[in-house]
Design an enzyme around this catalytic site. Structure first.
Site, PDB file in Angstrom:
ATOM      1  N   ILE A 157       0.837  -1.192   0.000  1.00  0.00           N
ATOM      2  CA  ILE A 157       0.000   0.000   0.000  1.00  0.00           C
ATOM      3  C   ILE A 157       0.878   1.251   0.000  1.00  0.00           C
ATOM      4  O   ILE A 157       1.626   1.499   0.954  1.00  0.00           O
ATOM      5  CB  ILE A 157      -0.957  -0.007   1.225  1.00  0.00           C
ATOM      6  N   ASP A 240     -10.363   2.747 -13.200  1.00  0.00           N
ATOM      7  CA  ASP A 240     -10.632   3.276 -14.541  1.00  0.00           C
ATOM      8  C   ASP A 240     -10.184   4.734 -14.647  1.00  0.00           C
ATOM      9  O   ASP A 240      -9.751   5.192 -15.700  1.00  0.00           O
ATOM     10  CB  ASP A 240     -12.144   3.199 -14.868  1.00  0.00           C
ATOM     11  N   THR A 270      33.146   7.436 -30.378  1.00  0.00           N
ATOM     12  CA  THR A 270      33.869   6.185 -30.588  1.00  0.00           C
ATOM     13  C   THR A 270      34.240   6.125 -32.062  1.00  0.00           C
ATOM     14  O   THR A 270      33.567   6.719 -32.898  1.00  0.00           O
ATOM     15  CB  THR A 270      33.011   4.942 -30.260  1.00  0.00           C
ATOM     16  N   GLY A 339      26.147   2.558 -22.817  1.00  0.00           N
ATOM     17  CA  GLY A 339      27.153   1.517 -22.635  1.00  0.00           C
ATOM     18  C   GLY A 339      27.389   1.263 -21.155  1.00  0.00           C
ATOM     19  O   GLY A 339      26.448   1.299 -20.358  1.00  0.00           O
ATOM     20  N   GLU A 363      -1.504  -0.787 -10.255  1.00  0.00           N
ATOM     21  CA  GLU A 363      -2.775  -0.297 -10.817  1.00  0.00           C
ATOM     22  C   GLU A 363      -3.276  -1.230 -11.932  1.00  0.00           C
ATOM     23  O   GLU A 363      -3.731  -0.801 -12.973  1.00  0.00           O
ATOM     24  CB  GLU A 363      -2.640   1.139 -11.327  1.00  0.00           C
TER      25      GLU A 363
HETATM   26  C1  LIG Z   1       5.317  -0.354  -5.306  1.00  0.00           C
HETATM   27  C2  LIG Z   1       3.903  -0.860  -5.286  1.00  0.00           C
HETATM   28  C3  LIG Z   1       2.902   0.007  -4.895  1.00  0.00           C
HETATM   29  C4  LIG Z   1       1.571  -0.434  -4.820  1.00  0.00           C
HETATM   30  N1  LIG Z   1       0.615   0.402  -4.353  1.00  0.00           N
HETATM   31  C5  LIG Z   1      -0.642  -0.089  -4.112  1.00  0.00           C
HETATM   32  C6  LIG Z   1      -1.645   0.663  -3.454  1.00  0.00           C
HETATM   33  O1  LIG Z   1      -1.414   1.826  -3.111  1.00  0.00           O
HETATM   34  N2  LIG Z   1      -2.836   0.114  -3.198  1.00  0.00           N
HETATM   35  C7  LIG Z   1      -3.110  -1.171  -3.561  1.00  0.00           C
HETATM   36  O2  LIG Z   1      -4.205  -1.631  -3.288  1.00  0.00           O
HETATM   37  N3  LIG Z   1      -2.206  -1.924  -4.202  1.00  0.00           N
HETATM   38  C8  LIG Z   1      -0.962  -1.424  -4.476  1.00  0.00           C
HETATM   39  N4  LIG Z   1      -0.023  -2.223  -5.091  1.00  0.00           N
HETATM   40  C9  LIG Z   1      -0.366  -3.583  -5.455  1.00  0.00           C
HETATM   41  C10 LIG Z   1      -0.454  -3.816  -6.941  1.00  0.00           C
HETATM   42  O3  LIG Z   1      -1.569  -3.198  -7.491  1.00  0.00           O
HETATM   43  C11 LIG Z   1      -0.441  -5.337  -7.156  1.00  0.00           C
HETATM   44  O4  LIG Z   1       0.866  -5.765  -6.886  1.00  0.00           O
HETATM   45  C12 LIG Z   1      -0.859  -5.763  -8.524  1.00  0.00           C
HETATM   46  O5  LIG Z   1      -2.226  -5.504  -8.693  1.00  0.00           O
HETATM   47  C13 LIG Z   1      -0.560  -7.231  -8.780  1.00  0.00           C
HETATM   48  O6  LIG Z   1      -1.009  -8.018  -7.736  1.00  0.00           O
HETATM   49  P1  LIG Z   1      -0.049  -9.112  -7.082  1.00  0.00           P
HETATM   50  O7  LIG Z   1       1.191  -8.441  -6.752  1.00  0.00           O
HETATM   51  O8  LIG Z   1      -0.770  -9.743  -5.983  1.00  0.00           O
HETATM   52  O9  LIG Z   1       0.198 -10.147  -8.223  1.00  0.00           O
HETATM   53  P2  LIG Z   1      -0.674 -11.395  -8.610  1.00  0.00           P
HETATM   54  O10 LIG Z   1      -2.087 -11.016  -8.673  1.00  0.00           O
HETATM   55  O11 LIG Z   1      -0.300 -12.532  -7.711  1.00  0.00           O
HETATM   56  O12 LIG Z   1      -0.152 -11.694 -10.059  1.00  0.00           O
HETATM   57  C14 LIG Z   1       1.074 -12.387 -10.325  1.00  0.00           C
HETATM   58  C15 LIG Z   1       1.270 -12.458 -11.842  1.00  0.00           C
HETATM   59  O13 LIG Z   1       0.194 -13.205 -12.420  1.00  0.00           O
HETATM   60  C16 LIG Z   1      -0.445 -12.420 -13.413  1.00  0.00           C
HETATM   61  N5  LIG Z   1      -1.864 -12.717 -13.381  1.00  0.00           N
HETATM   62  C17 LIG Z   1      -2.714 -12.713 -12.310  1.00  0.00           C
HETATM   63  N6  LIG Z   1      -3.945 -13.016 -12.697  1.00  0.00           N
HETATM   64  C18 LIG Z   1      -3.886 -13.235 -14.027  1.00  0.00           C
HETATM   65  C19 LIG Z   1      -4.851 -13.618 -15.008  1.00  0.00           C
HETATM   66  N7  LIG Z   1      -6.138 -13.769 -14.690  1.00  0.00           N
HETATM   67  N8  LIG Z   1      -4.443 -13.778 -16.273  1.00  0.00           N
HETATM   68  C20 LIG Z   1      -3.160 -13.613 -16.602  1.00  0.00           C
HETATM   69  N9  LIG Z   1      -2.198 -13.255 -15.733  1.00  0.00           N
HETATM   70  C21 LIG Z   1      -2.590 -13.083 -14.459  1.00  0.00           C
HETATM   71  C22 LIG Z   1      -0.171 -11.001 -13.007  1.00  0.00           C
HETATM   72  O14 LIG Z   1      -0.281 -10.125 -14.093  1.00  0.00           O
HETATM   73  C23 LIG Z   1       1.255 -11.114 -12.512  1.00  0.00           C
HETATM   74  O15 LIG Z   1       2.116 -11.121 -13.615  1.00  0.00           O
HETATM   75  C24 LIG Z   1       1.290  -1.750  -5.219  1.00  0.00           C
HETATM   76  C25 LIG Z   1       2.293  -2.597  -5.652  1.00  0.00           C
HETATM   77  C26 LIG Z   1       3.597  -2.161  -5.692  1.00  0.00           C
HETATM   78  C27 LIG Z   1       4.651  -3.109  -6.142  1.00  0.00           C
END
Ligand SMILES: Cc1cc2nc3c(=O)[nH]c(=O)nc-3n(C[C@H](O)[C@H](O)[C@H](O)COP(=O)(O)OP(=O)(O)OC[C@H]3O[C@@H](n4cnc5c(N)ncnc54)[C@H](O)[C@@H]3O)c2cc1C
Ligand SMILES: Cc1cc2nc3c(=O)[nH]c(=O)nc-3n(C[C@H](O)[C@H](O)[C@H](O)COP(=O)(O)OP(=O)(O)OC[C@H]3O[C@@H](n4cnc5c(N)ncnc54)[C@H](O)[C@@H]3O)c2cc1C
Lengths: 382, 327, 258
Positions: A157, A240, A270, A339, A363
Site C-alpha cells: 500500500i 478506470d 567512438t 554503454g 494499478e
Molecule cells: C510499489 C507498489 C505500490 C503499490 N501500491 C498499491 C496501493 O497503493 N494500493 C493497492 O491496493 N495496491 C498497491 N499495489 C499492489 C499492486 O496493485 C499489485 O501488486 C498488482 O495488482 C498485482 O497483484 P499481485 O502483486 O498480488 O500479483 P498477482 O495477482 O499474484 O499476479 C502475479 C502475476 O500473475 C499475473 N496474473 C494474475 N492473474 C492473471 C490472469 N487472470 N491472467 C493472466 N495473468 C494473471 C499477473 O499479471 C502477474 O504477472 C502496489 C504494488 C507495488 C509493487
C-alpha cells in the site's frame, strides 16, 4: 475534430509541474533512490503548490482538474522522479473512491478537512493473498450494531506508513465474492489500525510502500461508501480513472530516458565520431522517440475520452499497458546507448529502468490490462 | 569640424579607474585624439582629471558634483548631457561598471541618444557606430548598428586594453554642475564599504575559473592552483580525481556529476579532459589547458594550450599575471 | 505603497539559441517566452514589500507582442501582482531597450507610483539600460544593481545596498524612485496551481504605446560561438616565456582580463 495543441491554461499547468519536477524533485532523485528516503519536505511543497489532490474538486479544497490536465502534470512530475510522483499522486487514488462512491455529505465530511492541510491517504485494496483478483480479498467487515469491525491485512500500500486516512476494501461475506465487497473510510487514528514498515523496493524508492493491519477496527456504518455490495464497483471505477495517469507517469520516465540518451549520444565519441553518427544508435533513438510519442498520444486520448463522458476502459487499459511497456523498452535502450556508464549507479539511466518496471505491475498488472483489452475488443466482434 | 567624443571617467580611491582608461583608449581609436574630451565628477575629480594625460587626452573637464554630494550616475547625467552639447559631441563612452551602465540609460534619455552597453567591439563605418556585445549570458553575440546623431556606449570592463601612448600635457578646467531633478536632493549615499579582501567568487558565477586535476599530484600542491586563481580573482574548481581523493571537497567538482560552469576564462591545470569533466565546462568562452601530455583530450576543446610541467608553468604564470595586474 | 513592476518576456533559460534567416537576430520560432531572471526577482521583491507594507498594491506592466507579453503578465498575476497592464506592440518591431523605456515611462506617468521596479538587466539583451532611462524620463532618482531593498516606514524612505566595483554602497531615498534589482530578499516564489488557474481569467488592461521615437538602433548580426577546433599551442623555451605569451594572448586577443 481532434485538437492536439494545448490551451494556454493547460500549458501553464504543465509549466508549473515541469518547473517543480526539475528544480525541486530531480535534484534529490538520485539521493532518495540511493537511500530510500521518503522526502516529505518535497511532498509538502507539492501540496502547497496544489500539485497533490489534483482530482478533488475545488469546493473541497482540491485542484479540481480533469484527467487530461492531471496527465500533463503527472508526466512532468515523473520526468523529475517517478518514485516521488507515485507518492504525490497516491492521494488521487485514495480519494477517488470517496468522490465516486461517497454521498455529498461524506464527500464534504472527509475531503474538506483532509485537503485543508498537507496529509496523505492510501488506497488499500491489495492483500498478501492476491492483487489481481480483487474479488477474492479476505479482509473481513463484520456488522456490529451501527458499525463494522474490520479484520485483515493489506500489502503493497503506497504511503501506508505515512497516511492519516485509508480507503479500505473488505468483504462482508466471502461467499458472495465481488458482490460482497464494501468500501470504508478509515482514519489512521482508529483503534486497531497498524501500518507496517517500509518495504525495500527495486525502484520508486522515494515512495513508501507497506502493509496495514486492521485488528478489530470499529468503523461507523456512516463511513461506508455506497451500499455493502458496491465496493468492487467503486474499486474498479476508481482504477478506470487512475490508470490513465499511470500511462502519463510511464511516458514521463520514457521521455527522460530518451532525452538523456540523445544528449549523451552527441557527446560520446567512438571510432572518431560521436556515437549519434553511428546508424545503430540513430535507429535506437528513432525507435525510442516513436514509443514516447505513441505513449503520450494514447494517454492523451484515453484522458480525453473519459473527460468527454466516455467510460474509457479500453482506452485507459491500452494507454497504461502500452506506455508502461514503452517506458521499460526506452529505459533499456537508453542504458544500452550509455554503454557501461549506463550500468553505473552514478548515471541516472539505470534508475529509470527500475522505476519503469513498476508501471507494468501496479494499478492492474499488464497481463490484466491485456485481458481487459481483449475482452472489450472481442465484444465488438461477438 | 569633426564631431567630438566625450569620455566619462570614474574616480576610484582618488584615481581614474582602469575602465575609464580603457574607454579613453577606444575613444582615441574612433576619433582623433584632439577631438576627445575627458570628464570626471565628484570628490577628487580635479586631481583625477589630470590622469587622462596617461592615455593622451589633453582636454579634460571636471565638476565636484554639487558640494558634499555623491557623483552617482543619475545625479551627474544632466551635467554630462550639458557638456556633450557644449562640446558638440556625437559620442559618449564610459566603462560599463555599475556607474557606467546607470549613466548610459539616464544620459541616453537626457541627451536623446541611442545606447549600447556591455560592448566588446566597436567600429565607426559609413556614418554609424557598429557595436558587438555578448547577449544571453555569453551564449550568443549580437552586432548592432547605432545610426543616431548621438551615441552612448558603455564598454564591457576589461574587454579593451588600456592604451600605451606617450602621455600629453593635460589642460583641466571646471565645468558647472547641472542640478538633476529636485527629488535627487534627498537621495543619500550613507556609506561605502570596501569589498571584503580574499575569498574568491563562487564557482558557478565566477567570470574566471581555474581548476586543478590529478596532475597536481598531492593536496598540498593544490596551493599552486589556488594562487593562480587568486592572482586572477578567479574561483577554484577541480576534477573528480581531486575531489574523490579528498584533496578538495566535492563542492569544487566541475563536470557531469559536479557543477556546470561557463566563465569567460577556464584554465584547466593537470586535467586530462575526460568527457565527464568536459560537459561541465565546454561552454566557457575561452579555455586554456596546461598539461604535460600533448595528446590529452583537453587540448581538443581548449582554445590555447601549453604542453609542459605544471609545477614550472603555473608559478611562472601566476608571477606574470601579478606583474601585469599589480599585486 | 504603489509599486509598479516592469516585466519583459524573455526566452526561457533552456532555449537552444538559433540564428534567424536574416542572420541578424534570434530565431524566435518555437521559442517559449517566460518571466525570468532579474525580472522574476523584481516581482518577488515587489510582493515582499507589499506584504511588509500594509495597503500596498503591485501593478505589473509589460511591453511587447502577443501572446508572449500577455503570458508573462498572467504569470506575474499568478505570483500575486494585483493589476496587470499590457502595452501591445507588434512583434518584429524595435527591440531597442531605450524605446521600451520611453514607452514604459509614458505609461507609468499615468499610474500612481512610489516605487518602479525592474530587473537590473533583461535575460536576453542584457542591456541594463531601462532603470536609468526610466528614472531620467520620469524625473526621479534611479539606481541599478540594487540588493536588500527595504522600506523604512518610520522615516518614509527606501533603504538599499548596491554592489559597485570598489565595494558596497548603502543608500536611502524617499519615493518615488526607480530600482533596477539585482536580487530580492528571497529566491523568487513559485505560483500555486489555483492562482495560476485564476490568473487565466484576470483582466489585463491594455495601454496604447506612445512616446517612442523611430529607433536608430538596428540589429545587424546574431552569432553563436563557433564549434571548437582544437587548441592553439603556445611554443616556448622557458616557463616565463610561456607565461608571457599566454598572458599577452589572453589580454589582447581573447580579452578575458586587463
Ligand atoms: C510499489 C507498489 C505500490 C503499490 N501500491 C498499491 C496501493 O497503493 N494500493 C493497492 O491496493 N495496491 C498497491 N499495489 C499492489 C499492486 O496493485 C499489485 O501488486 C498488482 O495488482 C498485482 O497483484 P499481485 O502483486 O498480488 O500479483 P498477482 O495477482 O499474484 O499476479 C502475479 C502475476 O500473475 C499475473 N496474473 C494474475 N492473474 C492473471 C490472469 N487472470 N491472467 C493472466 N495473468 C494473471 C499477473 O499479471 C502477474 O504477472 C502496489 C504494488 C507495488 C509493487
Ligand atoms: C560515472 C562517472 C562520473 C564522473 N563524473 C565526473 C565529473 O563530474 N567531473 C570530473 O572531473 N570527472 C568525472 N568523472 C571522472 C572522469 O572520468 C575522470 O576520471 C576524471 O575527470 C579525471 O580527472 P583528471 O583529469 O584530474 O585526472 P587524470 O585523467 O588522471 O588526468 C591527469 C592529467 O594530468 C596530467 N599531468 C600529470 N602530471 C602533470 C604535470 N606535472 N604537469 C602537467 N600535467 C600533468 C596528465 O597528463 C593527465 O592528463 C566521472 C567518471 C565516472 C565513471
Amino acid at each position: 475534430m481532434p485538437e492536439f495543441s494545448l490551451t494556454p491554461d493547460q500549458e501553464s499547468l504543465r509549466d508549473l509541474a515541469r518547473k517543480f519536477a526539475r528544480t525541486e524533485m530531480a535534484p534529490h532523485a538520485a539521493e532518495c533512490d540511493r537511500t530510500a528516503r521518503f522526502p516529505e519536505e518535497i511532498y509538502r511543497k507539492a501540496y502547497d503548490l496544489g500539485l497533490m489532490n489534483l482530482n478533488v474538486p475545488t469546493e473541497f479544497g482540491g485542484s479540481g482538474l480533469g484527467l487530461f490536465e492531471q496527465c500533463l502534470i503527472v508526466e512532468e512530475l515523473a520526468y523529475g522522479c517517478a518514485g516521488m510522483t507515485t507518492s504525490i499522486i497516491a492521494n488521487c487514488l485514495a480519494l477517488e473512491p470517496i468522490l465516486l462512491g461517497g454521498s455529498p455529505e461524506q464527500r464534504r465530511r472527509f475531503l474538506t478537512p483532509f485537503c485543508a492541510s498537507y496529509q496523505l491517504a492510501s488506497f488499500a485494496l491489495t492483500e498478501p493473498s492476491g492483487g489481481s483478483d480483487a474479488g477474492a480479498i479476505r479482509t473481513r467487515a463484520r456488522r456490529d450494531g451501527d458499525a463494522y469491525v474490520l479484520e485483515g491485512e493489506k500489502c503493497f500500500i503506497t504511503n501506508a506508513p505515512h497516511a492519516s486516512l485509508y480507503t479500505v476494501f473488505a468483504t462482508v461475506d466471502p461467499e458472495r465474492k465481488h458482490k460482497g465487497i464494501a468500501a470504508f473510510v478509515v482514519p489512521r487514528s482508529a483503534k486497531g489500525v497498524s501500518p507496517g514498515k517500509d518495504e525495500e523496493k527495486m525502484g520508486h524508492r522515494a515512495s513508501s510502500t507497506g502493509t496495514v493491519r486492521f485488528e478489530g477496527v470499529r468503523v461507523p456504518a456512516e463511513d461506508r461508501l455506497g451500499e455493502e455490495g458496491d465496493g468492487f464497483s467503486i474499486a474498479m471505477r476508481t482504477l478506470d480513472q487512475t490508470r490513465t495517469p499511470i500511462g502519463a507517469l510511464a511516458t514521463g520516465i520514457a521521455q527522460a530516458a530518451l532525452d538523456l540518451a540523445a544528449a549523451y549520444s552527441l557527446k560520446r565519441e567512438t571510432f572518431g565520431k560521436p556515437i549519434s553518427e553511428h546508424q545503430a544508435i540513430q535507429i535506437k533513438l528513432a525507435n525510442m522517440a516513436q514509443a514516447v510519442h505513441a505513449a503520450r498520444l494514447l494517454t492523451w486520448h484515453a484522458a480525453w475520452t473519459i473527460d468527454h463522458g466516455g467510460k474509457g476502459t479500453l482506452e485507459s487499459s491500452i494507454a497504461k499497458c502500452f506506455a508502461s511497456d514503452a517506458a521499460l523498452d526506452v529505459a533499456d535502450e537508453a542504458i544500452q546507448t550509455f554503454g557501461g556508464y549506463g550500468y553505473m549507479k552514478e548515471y541516472p539511466v539505470e534508475k529509470l529502468l527500475r522505476d519503469a518496471k513498476l508501471t507494468q505491475i501496479y494499478e492492474g498488472a499488464n497481463e490484466i490490462q491485456r485481458t481487459v483489452i481483449a475482452r472489450e475488443l472481442l465484444r465488438a466482434y461477438q | 569640424m569633426s564631431r567630438r567624443t566625450l569620455v566619462v571617467g570614474e574616480v576610484r580611491q582618488g584615481h581614474l579607474a582602469d575602465v575609464s582608461l580603457e574607454a579613453a583608449g577606444r575613444a582615441i581609436e574612433l576619433t582623433e585624439p584632439t577631438a576627445v574630451v575627458g570628464f570626471v565628477a565628484g570628490s577628487g575629480a580635479e586631481a583625477a582629471a589630470g590622469e587622462f594625460a596617461r592615455v593622451g587626452i589633453a582636454d579634460v573637464r571636471w565638476t565636484d558634483a554639487g558640494s558634499g554630494s555623491d557623483a552617482s550616475a543619475g545625479r551627474i547625467a544632466p551635467t554630462v548631457a550639458a557638456l556633450a552639447r557644449e562640446i558638440e559631441a556625437d559620442l559618449v563612452i564610459v566603462g560599463g561598471t555599475t556607474f557606467g551602465r546607470d549613466l548610459a540609460g539616464a544620459l541616453a534619455i537626457r541627451w536623446d541618444a541611442v545606447s549600447a552597453t556591455g560592448v566588446t567591439d566597436v567600429r565607426r563605418e559609413a556614418g554609424a557606430i557598429h557595436v558587438r556585445r555578448p547577449v544571453f549570458g555569453g551564449r550568443a553575440t549580437e552586432t548592432r548598428r547605432l545610426a543616431g546623431p548621438r551615441v552612448v556606449l558603455a564598454l564591457r570592463p576589461h574587454a579593451f586594453a588600456v592604451p600605451s601612448v606617450t602621455p600629453t600635457t593635460v589642460r583641466t578646467s571646471g565645468f558647472a554642475f547641472v542640478e538633476p531633478a529636485p527629488s535627487w536632493r534627498e537621495a543619500k549615499l550613507l556609506a561605502l564599504e570596501p569589498a571584503a579582501a580574499g575569498g574568491g567568487p563562487a564557482l558557478a558565477d565566477a567570470s574566471i575559473v581555474v581548476s586543478g586535476g590529478r596532475g597536481v599530484r598531492a593536496p598540498e600542491n593544490f596551493r599552486l592552483v589556488e594562487e593562480l586563481a587568486a592572482s586572477l580573482g578567479a574561483a577554484v574548481g577541480a576534477s573528480r580525481a581531486v575531489t574523490d581523493a579528498g584533496w578538495r571537497p566535492g563542492t569544487f567538482q566541475v563536470g557531469q556529476t559536479g557543477k556546470a560552469v561557463s566563465p569567460q576564462l577556464y584554465i584547466a591545470v593537470g586535467i586530462s579532459g575526460a568527457i565527464q569533466h568536459l560537459v561541465g565546462m565546454v561552454s566557457s568562452r575561452v579555455i586554456v589547458a596546461i598539461n604535460s601530455d600533448p595528446s590529452a583530450p583537453i587540448f581538443r576543446v581548449a582554445d590555447y594550450g601549453i604542453v609542459g610541467d605544471l609545477f614550472q608553468i603555473v608559478p611562472a604564470l601566476t608571477a606574470e599575471i601579478r606583474r601585469v595586474r599589480g599585486p | 505603497m504603489e509599486i509598479v513592476v516592469c516585466v519583459k518576456p524573455v526566452p526561457e533559460a533552456e532555449t537552444r539559441l538559433r540564428v534567424a534567416a536574416d542572420g541578424a537576430r534570434l530565431d524566435a520560432e518555437g521559442v517559449k517566452f517566460v518571466l525570468a531572471g532579474y525580472d522574476e526577482s523584481a516581482v518577488e521583491q515587489a510582493l515582499l514589500l507589499k506584504e511588509a507594507v500594509a495597503g500596498s498594491t503591485v501593478h505589473a506592466i509589460a511591453l511587447g507582442p502577443a501572446p508572449r507579453t500577455e503570458e508573462v503578465l498572467r504569470a506575474a498575476v499568478a505570483l500575486g501582482c494585483d493589476k496587470a497592464s499590457w502595452i501591445e506592440v507588434p512583434s518584429g518591431g524595435s527591440d531597442d531597450p531605450l524605446d521600451a523605456a520611453r514607452i514604459l515611462a509614458a505609461a507609468i506617468r499615468g499610474l500612481p507610483h512610489d516605487l518602479v521596479l525592474c530587473g537590473k538587466q533583461a535575460g536576453d539583451d542584457e542591456s541594463g539600460l531601462v532603470a536609468g532611462a526610466l528614472a531620467e524620463a520620469l524625473g526621479v532618482p534611479g539606481f541599478g544593481y540594487v540588493v536588500d531593498l527595504r522600506w523604512d516606514a518610520a522615516r518614509s524612505r527606501f533603504t538599499f545596498h548596491r554592489a559597485v566595483e570598489s565595494g558596497q554602497e548603502s543608500w536611502e531615498c524617499p519615493g518615488p524612485i526607480v530600482i533596477g534589482l539585482q536580487q530580492a530578499w528571497n529566491d523568487p516564489r513559485t505560483a500555486k496551481l489555483p492562482a495560476i488557474l485564476k490568473s487565466r481569467k484576470a483582466t489585463i488592461t491594455k495601454i496604447a504605446a506612445s512616446g517612442a521615437a523611430a529607433s536608430v538602433a538596428t540589429p545587424e548580426k546574431f552569432e553563436l560561438p563557433a564549434p571548437r577546433t582544437g587548441a592553439k599551442m603556445i611554443e616556448y623555451r622557458t616557463p616565463q616565456e610561456a607565461a608571457e605569451k599566454l598572458v599577452r594572448i589572453l589580454r589582447e586577443d581573447a580579452k578575458v582580463f586587463p
